[in-house]
Design an enzyme around this catalytic site. Structure first.
Site, PDB file in Angstrom:
ATOM      1  CE  LYS A  45      -1.557  -9.161  -0.625  1.00  0.00           C
ATOM      2  NZ  LYS A  45      -0.177  -8.715  -0.220  1.00  0.00           N
ATOM      3  CG  ASP A  50      -3.776  -5.694  -0.819  1.00  0.00           C
ATOM      4  OD1 ASP A  50      -3.057  -6.297  -0.016  1.00  0.00           O
ATOM      5  OD2 ASP A  50      -3.373  -4.779  -1.550  1.00  0.00           O
TER       6      ASP A  50
HETATM    7  C1  SUD Z   1       1.209  -3.508   1.221  1.00  0.00           C
HETATM    8  C2  SUD Z   1       0.049  -4.169   0.537  1.00  0.00           C
HETATM    9  C3  SUD Z   1       0.474  -4.633  -0.859  1.00  0.00           C
HETATM   10  O1  SUD Z   1      -0.393  -5.612  -1.342  1.00  0.00           O
HETATM   11  O2  SUD Z   1      -0.454  -5.326   1.188  1.00  0.00           O
HETATM   12  P1  SUD Z   1      -0.235  -6.046   2.573  1.00  0.00           P
HETATM   13  O3  SUD Z   1       1.190  -5.945   2.989  1.00  0.00           O
HETATM   14  O4  SUD Z   1      -1.135  -5.351   3.536  1.00  0.00           O
HETATM   15  O5  SUD Z   1      -0.647  -7.448   2.310  1.00  0.00           O
HETATM   16  C4  SUD Z   1      -1.157  -3.222   0.423  1.00  0.00           C
HETATM   17  O6  SUD Z   1      -0.813  -2.134  -0.425  1.00  0.00           O
HETATM   18  C5  SUD Z   1      -1.618  -2.694   1.759  1.00  0.00           C
HETATM   19  O7  SUD Z   1      -2.828  -2.008   1.523  1.00  0.00           O
HETATM   20  P2  SUD Z   1      -3.869  -1.885   2.734  1.00  0.00           P
HETATM   21  O8  SUD Z   1      -4.161  -3.234   3.287  1.00  0.00           O
HETATM   22  O9  SUD Z   1      -4.974  -1.029   2.294  1.00  0.00           O
HETATM   23  O10 SUD Z   1      -2.963  -1.120   3.773  1.00  0.00           O
HETATM   24  P3  SUD Z   1      -3.411  -0.664   5.210  1.00  0.00           P
HETATM   25  O11 SUD Z   1      -2.854  -1.646   6.198  1.00  0.00           O
HETATM   26  O12 SUD Z   1      -4.851  -0.322   5.278  1.00  0.00           O
HETATM   27  O13 SUD Z   1      -2.572   0.718   5.219  1.00  0.00           O
HETATM   28  C6  SUD Z   1      -1.884   1.123   6.344  1.00  0.00           C
HETATM   29  C7  SUD Z   1      -1.143   2.379   5.931  1.00  0.00           C
HETATM   30  O14 SUD Z   1      -0.149   2.016   4.948  1.00  0.00           O
HETATM   31  C8  SUD Z   1       0.048   3.105   4.046  1.00  0.00           C
HETATM   32  N1  SUD Z   1      -0.192   2.659   2.660  1.00  0.00           N
HETATM   33  C9  SUD Z   1      -0.980   1.566   2.397  1.00  0.00           C
HETATM   34  C10 SUD Z   1      -1.152   1.180   1.074  1.00  0.00           C
HETATM   35  C11 SUD Z   1      -0.545   1.919   0.046  1.00  0.00           C
HETATM   36  N2  SUD Z   1      -0.687   1.557  -1.260  1.00  0.00           N
HETATM   37  N3  SUD Z   1       0.213   3.015   0.345  1.00  0.00           N
HETATM   38  C12 SUD Z   1       0.407   3.397   1.644  1.00  0.00           C
HETATM   39  O15 SUD Z   1       1.121   4.384   1.904  1.00  0.00           O
HETATM   40  C13 SUD Z   1      -0.923   4.198   4.444  1.00  0.00           C
HETATM   41  O16 SUD Z   1      -0.252   5.089   5.341  1.00  0.00           O
HETATM   42  C14 SUD Z   1      -1.991   3.406   5.215  1.00  0.00           C
HETATM   43  O17 SUD Z   1      -2.678   4.220   6.147  1.00  0.00           O
END
Ligand code: SUD
Ligand code: ADP
Length: 254
Positions: free
Chosen positions: A8, A135
């Site tokens: 995505k 996600d």
């Molecule tokens: C940023 C986004 C946007 O689509 O995607 P990616 O960059 O990973 O693709 C997502 O919110 C990634 O969500 P997710 O995949 O769960 O993140 P993770 O790597 O598990 O999170 C690592 C850390 O980032 C912070 N985190 C994550 C998601 C969120 N909405 N708020 C946060 O503050 C938290 O401290 C978490 O512990």
């Protein structure tokens, strides 16, 4: 039994608030039809859950294994994976802002639901998925485009033409947690409900014609402050996906 596990991109990503140490988002997620992993269940008698693929983490940290641990309470699931192994052909780069791990978790949830006849609804599957990653719910619903809010658990289908998305991923591993931390410390701002509602009503092409790379994604500047090399790859007309490191653009063909 083989399914595609798509990547995505975030057409836009705005922070809408805080929920504990997480950030609430207002974001358009769009499926990248040209970039996917392939997940297969292959018949083979094994003593334990077996996952084969080129990952940077061990089994315990794998999102697919975490889903298996959630589903093994259904006895048929434990039995099924004594007779099938899981093979993932990884094509989606990791730490790339493309949701590869989350996509795998969601497709695995849908596949097990179908092949083990669990008869769980999309909403029930999404509830399990949100425990694995923010996600995952988007990928569970299998929409081409969606407006995503909350911490990723609110997913509303957005009707628009399928987009031809081109992705470029520099070899820079972006740490999502670090980027959110810097955002919170140095770049914090929140989009209003009214503004996010307006953005959610526009097509992805309309949105990108009114934004530049910084205004489209609140995480770009914090990412840049941590990984200054990203600037070298920020070409005109390209945007930044999630917490990076991937850049993308919509090809005019579609
Ligand atoms: C940023 C986004 C946007 O689509 O995607 P990616 O960059 O990973 O693709 C997502 O919110 C990634 O969500 P997710 O995949 O769960 O993140 P993770 O790597 O598990 O999170 C690592 C850390 O980032 C912070 N985190 C994550 C998601 C969120 N909405 N708020 C946060 O503050 C938290 O401290 C978490 O512990
Ligand atoms: N099935 C999986 N595929 C890819 N990465 C995974 C998987 N399971 C766990 N991970 C871990 O998740 C992190 C990368 O997540 P990924 O979703 O690929 O990146 P991003 O969220 O930046 O798009 C890495 O730490 C990787 O080891």
């Amino acid at each position: 039994m083989t399914e595609k596990s798509y990547a995505k991109v975030n057409i836009f990503l705005k922070i809408a608030g805080l929920r504990g140490n997480y950030h609430e988002l207002a974001s358009r997620f769009v499926k990248v039809h040209s970039l996917y992993d392939t997940i297969s269940f292959e018949k083979e008698k094994v003593d334990n859950f077996t996952l084969i693929g080129n990952f940077s983490c061990n089994l315990e940290k794998n999102t697919v294994y975490k889903v298996y641990l959630e589903l093994k309470k259904f006895s048929c699931v434990e039995e099924f994976f004594k007779n099938y192994i899981v093979r993932i052909d990884k094509k989606i780069p990791e730490f790339a802002g493309l949701g590869g791990g989350s996509s795998n978790a969601a497709v695995f949830l849908n596949m097990v639901n179908n092949y083990c006849n669990l008869a769980l609804s999309k909403d029930e599957l999404s509830k399990i998925g949100e425990k694995i990653g923010a996600d995952v719910p988007f990928f569970v619903y299998e929409y081409d485009s969606a407006n995503v809010s909350g911490i990723g658990e609110i997913v509303e289908k957005f009707d628009e033409d399928i987009l031809d998305i081109e992705v470029f991923t520099p070899r820079i591993e972006c740490n999502t947690g670090e980027i959110f931390k810097i955002f919170r410390e140095k770049f914090y701002k929140e989009i209003s409900q009214e503004d996010s509602k307006k953005l959610f009503s526009l097509s992805s092409k309309e949105i990108l014609s009114n934004f530049d790379i910084k205004s489209a994604n609140d995480l770009y500047e914090p990412a840049l402050s941590l990984y200054s090399n990203l600037e070298k790859f920020a070409q005109k007309g390209w945007f930044f996906s999630g917490s990076g490191s991937s850049f993308f653009r919509i090809n005019n063909g579609k």
